[in-house]
Scaffold this motif. Structure first.
Motif, PDB file in Angstrom:
ATOM      1  N   THR A  38       0.821  -1.207   0.000  1.00 31.91           N
ATOM      2  CA  THR A  38       0.000   0.000   0.000  1.00 31.91           C
ATOM      3  C   THR A  38       0.853   1.254   0.000  1.00 31.91           C
ATOM      4  OG1 THR A  38      -0.132  -0.130   2.404  1.00 31.91           O
ATOM      5  CG2 THR A  38      -1.931  -1.110   1.151  1.00 31.91           C
ATOM      6  N   GLU A 133      -1.549  -0.336  -6.606  1.00 30.96           N
ATOM      7  CA  GLU A 133      -2.802  -1.022  -6.916  1.00 30.96           C
ATOM      8  C   GLU A 133      -2.764  -1.809  -8.223  1.00 30.96           C
ATOM      9  OE1 GLU A 133      -2.209   2.131  -7.087  1.00 30.96           O
ATOM     10  OE2 GLU A 133      -2.980   2.961  -8.951  1.00 30.96           O
ATOM     11  N   GLN A 134      -1.760  -1.554  -9.047  1.00 32.95           N
ATOM     12  CA  GLN A 134      -1.767  -2.187 -10.366  1.00 32.95           C
ATOM     13  C   GLN A 134      -0.387  -2.067 -11.003  1.00 32.95           C
ATOM     14  OE1 GLN A 134      -5.114  -0.878 -12.671  1.00 32.95           O
ATOM     15  NE2 GLN A 134      -4.355  -1.700 -14.605  1.00 32.95           N
ATOM     16  N   TYR A 149      -3.663  -6.561 -11.585  1.00 35.77           N
ATOM     17  CA  TYR A 149      -4.269  -5.891 -10.433  1.00 35.77           C
ATOM     18  C   TYR A 149      -3.652  -6.409  -9.137  1.00 35.77           C
ATOM     19  CZ  TYR A 149      -7.702  -4.401 -13.867  1.00 35.77           C
ATOM     20  OH  TYR A 149      -8.306  -3.842 -14.966  1.00 35.77           O
ATOM     21  N   ASP A 151      -4.561  -4.819  -6.065  1.00 29.13           N
ATOM     22  CA  ASP A 151      -5.315  -4.096  -5.038  1.00 29.13           C
ATOM     23  C   ASP A 151      -6.136  -5.035  -4.171  1.00 29.13           C
ATOM     24  OD1 ASP A 151      -7.115  -4.888  -6.922  1.00 29.13           O
ATOM     25  OD2 ASP A 151      -7.968  -2.902  -7.306  1.00 29.13           O
TER      26      ASP A 151
END
Lengths: 286, 128
Positions: A38, A133-134, A149, A151
């Motif tokens: 994150t 996130e990607q 992806y 996320d």
């Protein structure tokens, strides 16, 4: 709106593939490592422009190609994945077509993506765009865009998933390694792995680990499973090296001036500057 | 459509074949139409240079067996990879008189796969 109907064997297979992916992610979580990055400061630097290291003539699996310096598309050049008997026969039939100079390469028509996993073995350059996130893999040749992806999402539900050239990819970061699973690829109906004519089925699933080596290469380790085409998982390793600083990637527009149309029999024609066919010998089927 | 032997030197040069094989590996289509065991070298005048995807094309005017001038199409790689090898959109200009090497078409038609070229000032590009 009509509901998509998926045959029972297909549903079972998709469910099995998703279970494998979920199991892997859960395993990583319990290993005490964060499954989802994150904080972008924890992500690796894959910036810049890259190019493939291996792959004479775009050969997909340099580890099993024979002869060792063989080019994809040259007569007598093939790879040795652990194919089932039926798919070995299929591969040999395609190799015979290749030996006649009629390479069944879908991308030569300038209309469709190379698809995954072939997009890891293309000429020209690559860009790897990493976000928490990607991650995007952009190939200049094609061009192709692959979206991975990270996320926390899963693959789509069965009734929201259909075979596509690049498939659906979800994954996670662990330290500086990106691990992702890819399912729902188009397979033999629209893609090949290279010009030797190697194909997989649309039941294939691939787990890929990507990380930067101590030498500064990007290394992709693929484990390919295919209940129809493969007897056992097929491991393929590919590398990318960074091009000199300042290198640019450019447009690649295959249809801009395609003077090599392909006949229905697979013959590659050559057109003159006015669009007239130059070839003296043209297949009767054309 | 055949080039005259007073303007064309047919050569079989294995090392060039190997170099070309590496280049053709990046083509967007099969190179089966080219006879990679044969290298043609000819003096030509550039008519047009098409700096386009998926391949660049050099349109050249050469003299045929009957002494007539005819147009040939010489195919190169894509502009992106060629740019990174030092080519530019103006590498060839109309009117340039060049010596050019290429693999001819297997069926003898008026096209070929580019290998290398030498300009009137002695500079070269590609595998010369």
């Amino acid at each position: 709106m009509q509901k998509q109907v998926i045959s029972m064997p297909r549903r079972i297979n998709i469910a099995r593939l998703k279970l494998v992916t979920i199991t892997f992610c859960i395993g990583q979580i319990f290993a005490g490592q964060p499954a989802i990055a994150t904080d972008e400061t924890t992500l690796p630097d894959w910036s810049g422009v890259w190019e493939r290291v291996e792959g004479n003539g775009g050969i997909f699996d340099p580890a099993t190609v024979k002869p060792a310096d063989g080019r994809a598309g040259s007569p007598g050049v093939r790879q040795f994945p652990p194919l089932t008997q039926a798919w070995e026969a299929k591969y040999q039939a395609i190799l015979e077509v290749v030996a006649e100079g009629r390479v069944p390469d879908p991308i030569s028509i300038c209309g469709t993506p190379a698809g995954f996993p072939r997009l890891l073995a293309l000429p020209d350059v690559y860009e790897f765009i990493v976000r928490p996130e990607q991650t995007w893999i952009i190939t200049e040749n094609g061009p192709n865009i692959m979206r991975i992806y990270t996320d926390g999402r899963d693959h789509p539900a069965d009734d929201e998933l259909w075979p596509t050239f690049t498939g659906d990819s979800v994954g996670s970061w662990h330290d500086k390694t990106l691990t992702f699973g890819t399912v729902s690829m188009l397979g033999e109906k629209g893609t090949i792995l290279d010009r030797s004519g190697l194909v997989l089925s649309n039941q294939a699933s691939i787990t890929t680990r990507m990380f930067k080596t101590e030498e500064g290469l990007l290394r992709a380790e693929l484990t390919i499973a295919d209940p129809l085409a493969l007897r056992e998982p097929w491991n393929v390793v590919r590398h990318f090296r960074k091009t000199p600083g300042g290198t640019r990637a450019f447009d690649y527009a295959c249809a801009e001036n395609n003077r090599n149309p392909i006949t229905s029999s697979g013959q590659t024609l050559t057109l003159d500057a006015e669009g007239n066919t130059i070839d003296v010998e043209i297949d009767q089927e054309h | 459509m055949q080039l005259t032997f007073d303007t064309v030197k047919l050569k079989t040069a294995l090392f060039l074949v190997v170099l070309l094989a590496a280049d053709l590996a990046t083509a967007h289509h099969s190179s089966a139409m080219f006879d990679k065991s044969t290298v043609v070298e000819v003096t030509a005048t550039v008519k047009e240079f098409q700096w386009t995807n998926p391949h660049v094309w050099i349109q050249v005017i050469v003299k045929n067996k009957a002494g007539e001038m005819e147009e040939w199409s010489i195919e190169g790689l894509g502009p992106n990879s060629l740019f990174r090898k030092g080519w530019r959109p103006n590498t060839f200009s109309p009117g340039d008189v060049i010596e050019i090497k290429f693999n001819p078409m297997r069926d003898g038609s008026s096209a070929g796969g580019f290998i290398g070229a030498r300009f009137s000032d002695g500079s070269t590009i590609g595998d010369w």
